[in-house]
Design a protein around this motif. Structure first.
Motif, mmCIF file in Angstrom:
data_model
loop_
_atom_site.group_PDB
_atom_site.id
_atom_site.type_symbol
_atom_site.label_atom_id
_atom_site.label_comp_id
_atom_site.label_asym_id
_atom_site.label_seq_id
_atom_site.Cartn_x
_atom_site.Cartn_y
_atom_site.Cartn_z
ATOM 1 N N THR A 131 48.883 34.843 -20.989
ATOM 2 C CA THR A 131 49.528 34.026 -21.984
ATOM 3 C C THR A 131 50.673 34.739 -22.373
ATOM 4 N N PHE A 132 50.931 36.000 -22.677
ATOM 5 C CA PHE A 132 52.179 36.919 -22.743
ATOM 6 C C PHE A 132 53.245 36.394 -21.686
ATOM 7 N N ILE A 133 52.922 36.482 -20.430
ATOM 8 C CA ILE A 133 53.689 35.914 -19.227
ATOM 9 C C ILE A 133 54.313 34.668 -19.733
ATOM 10 N N ILE A 134 53.612 33.748 -19.931
ATOM 11 C CA ILE A 134 54.013 32.298 -19.851
ATOM 12 C C ILE A 134 54.593 32.174 -21.304
ATOM 13 N N VAL A 135 53.990 32.873 -22.210
ATOM 14 C CA VAL A 135 55.279 32.532 -23.439
ATOM 15 C C VAL A 135 56.394 33.198 -23.295
ATOM 16 N N PHE A 136 56.702 34.391 -22.883
ATOM 17 C CA PHE A 136 57.890 35.106 -22.438
ATOM 18 C C PHE A 136 58.692 34.264 -21.581
ATOM 19 N N GLY A 137 58.050 33.791 -20.689
ATOM 20 C CA GLY A 137 58.530 33.183 -19.512
ATOM 21 C C GLY A 137 59.396 31.834 -19.983
ATOM 22 N N ILE A 138 58.504 30.929 -20.849
ATOM 23 C CA ILE A 138 59.291 29.720 -21.633
ATOM 24 C C ILE A 138 60.242 30.064 -22.427
ATOM 25 N N LEU A 139 60.159 31.346 -23.031
ATOM 26 C CA LEU A 139 61.240 31.682 -23.950
ATOM 27 C C LEU A 139 62.577 31.682 -23.338
ATOM 28 N N VAL A 140 62.546 32.508 -22.118
ATOM 29 C CA VAL A 140 63.581 33.052 -21.308
ATOM 30 C C VAL A 140 64.265 31.795 -20.499
ATOM 31 N N LEU A 141 63.288 31.196 -19.915
ATOM 32 C CA LEU A 141 63.558 29.853 -19.247
ATOM 33 C C LEU A 141 64.554 29.082 -20.030
ATOM 34 N N ILE B 74 81.770 26.166 -14.471
ATOM 35 C CA ILE B 74 81.725 27.318 -14.043
ATOM 36 C C ILE B 74 80.567 27.766 -13.200
ATOM 37 N N LEU B 75 80.919 28.614 -12.107
ATOM 38 C CA LEU B 75 79.765 28.918 -11.462
ATOM 39 C C LEU B 75 78.970 29.672 -11.615
ATOM 40 N N VAL B 76 77.583 29.313 -11.673
ATOM 41 C CA VAL B 76 76.565 29.938 -12.222
ATOM 42 C C VAL B 76 75.902 30.790 -10.890
ATOM 43 N N ARG B 77 76.243 32.017 -10.595
ATOM 44 C CA ARG B 77 76.110 32.748 -9.439
ATOM 45 C C ARG B 77 74.240 33.080 -9.159
ATOM 46 N N GLU B 78 73.879 33.371 -10.379
ATOM 47 C CA GLU B 78 72.411 33.615 -10.163
ATOM 48 C C GLU B 78 71.595 33.181 -11.758
ATOM 49 N N PHE B 79 70.353 32.573 -11.356
ATOM 50 C CA PHE B 79 69.643 32.055 -12.515
ATOM 51 C C PHE B 79 68.493 32.839 -12.407
ATOM 52 N N SER B 80 67.897 33.921 -13.100
ATOM 53 C CA SER B 80 66.938 34.899 -13.064
ATOM 54 C C SER B 80 65.965 34.855 -13.939
ATOM 55 N N ILE B 81 64.823 34.670 -13.515
ATOM 56 C CA ILE B 81 63.666 34.812 -14.629
ATOM 57 C C ILE B 81 62.986 36.185 -14.299
ATOM 58 N N GLY B 82 62.890 37.075 -15.329
ATOM 59 C CA GLY B 82 62.356 38.413 -15.147
ATOM 60 C C GLY B 82 63.405 39.520 -14.702
ATOM 61 N N MET B 83 63.080 40.594 -14.903
ATOM 62 C CA MET B 83 64.187 41.738 -14.352
ATOM 63 C C MET B 83 63.408 42.626 -13.196
ATOM 64 N N GLY B 84 64.324 43.505 -12.854
ATOM 65 C CA GLY B 84 63.875 44.395 -11.688
ATOM 66 C C GLY B 84 63.876 43.799 -10.396
ATOM 67 N N PRO B 85 63.055 44.310 -9.182
ATOM 68 C CA PRO B 85 63.170 43.867 -8.073
ATOM 69 C C PRO B 85 62.729 42.488 -8.058
ATOM 70 N N LYS B 86 63.351 41.569 -7.119
ATOM 71 C CA LYS B 86 62.873 40.252 -6.828
ATOM 72 C C LYS B 86 61.741 40.103 -6.116
ATOM 73 N N ILE B 87 60.991 38.992 -6.499
ATOM 74 C CA ILE B 87 59.624 38.647 -5.548
ATOM 75 C C ILE B 87 59.872 37.493 -5.063
ATOM 76 N N TRP B 88 60.850 36.447 -5.462
ATOM 77 C CA TRP B 88 60.915 35.262 -4.958
ATOM 78 C C TRP B 88 62.447 34.885 -5.111
ATOM 79 N N TRP B 89 63.325 34.269 -4.266
ATOM 80 C CA TRP B 89 64.405 33.806 -4.460
ATOM 81 C C TRP B 89 64.640 32.491 -3.631
#
Length: 424
Positions: free
Chosen positions: A7-17, A32-47
């Motif tokens: 639930t925490f991940i879903i709630v936080f993810g919705i807020l950030v998204l 304006i060019l949006v170079r990257e749209f990231s959900i989460g911080m740190g190492p990437k797990i999917w792009w």
């Protein structure tokens, strides 16, 4: 535990998204060019890349960001003079990809040790090819060329014409404001959804919606539709004042004045003693009148939105007038603890928690602190007043100071939250 984490991940993810999508959408509209749209911080797990934007999901679900062209100088860090890269050329002998990562291999890539570059205005890069330091070769760089960073993230370069500072001031202000605006919209929508999940919307009027059979009120002759106007001679204009007057007198004789069909009547009754936590309160067995129509449910969502926003502003005001305390703030740890409580209340509890967090995030981001959206808007307003761009160096220093302050504050708040919730 697992449900709380999910639930925490879903709630936080919705807020950030939702927040970052606001910046993303209006930046795109402004050119304006949006170079990257990231959900989460740190190492990437999917792009994935689409229409010039790299979309990433990163390991730590503790935030997110959009990288706007011109808002960072990551290319300067990645492609310093002396950095070995491989480049890929098109049929016009233009560089289309600059690979600075050891994790990625370019097909028919040309090894280059960078000597100098301009990826903003004239679009070129120069260096030693294949280790031959006897001659410096210069290559034109395609306007839509890509840079592969050290961690393997592939981004578009940021030419001047697609940078944020090339957009008009109103477009930049809207781009900065759009994140908090989206959070407010999300909160309003969620509160309206909550209105439709309730069996009925309380009217807060002093009119009885239901009288329980065999209750104190029923035995005294009260019926649904009656309007209680006085308790012991004191006016009761709404449900809250009426219930407060009754609940504060458990087991004591009360004089109740009520209206029925335009006529006023008076009765006497004794509220039943009921334990509620550590307190004993009085109850007579009546329920509040409720509305179930479409408009009332929409109105409920709007009222809850205004009430929640007002509450947050009052808390902020209290912090400024009565002194600042870390206990007044909450970071990811506090949000996790709140998620645990909200989850125990079911879907409606989680929705209400999500809406409150969304309003909170929107308001806090509008505070005039450098590095926050509110700080950026202040700089935009100053630029509009002085009618000239703020020097990039000055803006960078102010933003860096604000960012450092926020990082220090986040560390202190997180440690304080750990002590509050996990170290007793």
């Amino acid at each position: 535990m697992l449900i709380t984490i999910i639930t925490f991940i879903i709630v936080f993810g919705i807020l950030v998204l939702v927040h970052e999508f606001g910046h993303y959408y209006f930046a795109k509209r402004a050119g304006i060019l949006v170079r990257e749209f990231s959900i989460g911080m740190g190492p990437k797990i999917w792009w994935s890349r689409r229409n010039g934007t790299t979309y990433t999901v990163r390991l730590l679900p503790l935030g997110g960001y959009v990288r706007l062209a011109g808002a960072d100088e990551d290319d300067d860090e990645t492609l310093r003079p002396g950095t070995p890269v491989t480049i890929q050329l098109n049929d016009q002998n233009e560089v289309t990809t600059i690979n600075a990562s050891e994790k990625t291999t370019l097909f028919q890539g040309l090894p280059l040790q960078i000597v100098d570059k301009d990826l903003v205005d004239d679009l070129w890069i120069s260096g030693y090819v294949n280790g031959d330091e006897s001659v410096v070769k210069k290559f034109s760089v395609n306007h839509d060329a890509n840079v592969i960073e050290r961690d393997g993230t592939e981004l578009r370069i940021a030419p001047r014409d697609v940078q944020i500072n090339s957009a008009s001031l109103p477009h930049r202000m809207m781009t900065n404001f759009a994140g908090p605006m989206n959070n407010f919209i999300l909160a309003l929508v969620v509160f309206i959804i909550l209105g439709f999940t309730l069996p009925g919307i309380p009217t807060n009027s002093n009119q009885l919606g239901q009288v329980q059979s065999s209750s104190v009120a029923a035995k005294a002759g009260l019926k649904a539709g009656d309007r209680i106007v006085k308790v012991n001679g004191h006016s009761t204009r709404n449900w809250q004042s009426m219930t407060t007057a009754i609940s504060s007198k458990p087991g004591q004789r009360l004089t109740i004045s009520y209206k029925r069909a335009g006529q006023e009547y008076t009765i006497k009754l004794i509220p039943k003693k009921v334990r509620r936590g550590k307190q004993t309160v009085g109850q007579i067995g009546v329920m509040e009148q409720q509305k179930k129509d479409f408009a009332s449910r929409i109105q409920y969502g709007w009222h809850q939105f205004i009430l929640s926003g007002t509450l947050i502003f009052s808390v902020l005001g209290h912090m400024f007038t009565h002194g600042f305390s870390l206990n007044d703030l909450g970071g990811p740890v506090a949000i996790y603890a709140g998620t645990s409580q909200a989850t125990s209340l079911g879907v409606n509890g989680v929705l209400a928690f999500l809406a409150m967090l969304s309003i909170n995030l929107g308001i806090v981001n509008l505070l005039p602190i450098p590095a926050l959206d509110g700080g950026k808007l202040v700089l935009n307003i100053i630029e509009g007043i002085i009618r000239r761009p703020i020097p990039e160096k000055a803006e960078g220093i102010v933003t860096l100071i604000g960012f450092g302050f926020l990082m220090l504050l986040m560390i202190l708040v997180t440690w304080n939250d750990i002590q509050r919730y996990f170290i007793k």
